[in-house]
Design a protein around this motif. Sequence first.
Motif, PDB file in Angstrom:
ATOM      1  N   SER A   1       0.826   5.592   0.681  1.00  0.00           N
ATOM      2  CA  SER A   1      -0.019   5.906   1.863  1.00  0.00           C
ATOM      3  C   SER A   1       0.658   6.406   2.975  1.00  0.00           C
ATOM      4  O   SER A   1      -0.059   7.243   3.828  1.00  0.00           O
TER       5      SER A   1
ATOM      6  N   ASP B   1       0.710  -1.217  -0.004  1.00  0.00           N
ATOM      7  CA  ASP B   1       0.135  -0.102   0.001  1.00  0.00           C
ATOM      8  C   ASP B   1       0.916   1.086  -0.135  1.00  0.00           C
ATOM      9  O   ASP B   1       0.653   2.202  -0.616  1.00  0.00           O
ATOM     10  N   ASN B   2       2.016   1.288   0.742  1.00  0.00           N
ATOM     11  CA  ASN B   2       2.683   2.285   0.842  1.00  0.00           C
ATOM     12  C   ASN B   2       3.704   2.546  -0.528  1.00  0.00           C
ATOM     13  O   ASN B   2       3.552   3.807  -0.911  1.00  0.00           O
TER      14      ASN B   2
ATOM     15  N   ASN C   1       1.762   4.388   5.372  1.00  0.00           N
ATOM     16  CA  ASN C   1       1.550   3.660   6.862  1.00  0.00           C
ATOM     17  C   ASN C   1       2.780   3.500   7.465  1.00  0.00           C
ATOM     18  O   ASN C   1       3.969   3.101   6.921  1.00  0.00           O
TER      19      ASN C   1
END
Length: 141
Positions: A45, A39-40, A47
Amino acid sequence: MTATEVFAKERRSGLTQGRKGRAVRPVLDGIVKKLLAVDNLVFNSGNDLTKPIEVELADGVKDDPEALARTAQLLGSALAASIDTRVRLVNPNKDENWILAEVDKIKAENQLDSLTDPDTLGIDGDGLSERFGVENGDATE
């Protein structure tokens, strides 16, 4: 199947779920960390991957709403539990404000706020209608 056998089976199910939960948590922890890293990378993102991951599994055995309602009804008819206690029993996931509002609604719907406390009935005319002729705090005939 007797009630004792049902409770024993539920207990075994709970123990099995606990054992499986302890086994699967570390695996889920690793999967979630990898998903956060992806996701990063893909979505930028931000996180924080240094924080520990806490995997929480839902309770396996849920109370049957009908059984809870029956219990609350029995407690109410036996005068063994307050309205507040019964509302909490039937709605375990509700917050304090919701519970207090629900208790007030139940009291209003059943006109329970207007009941006179039996310990104070008649003291200074409390709870007596005007036909009893309360004068100067003394009830007259």
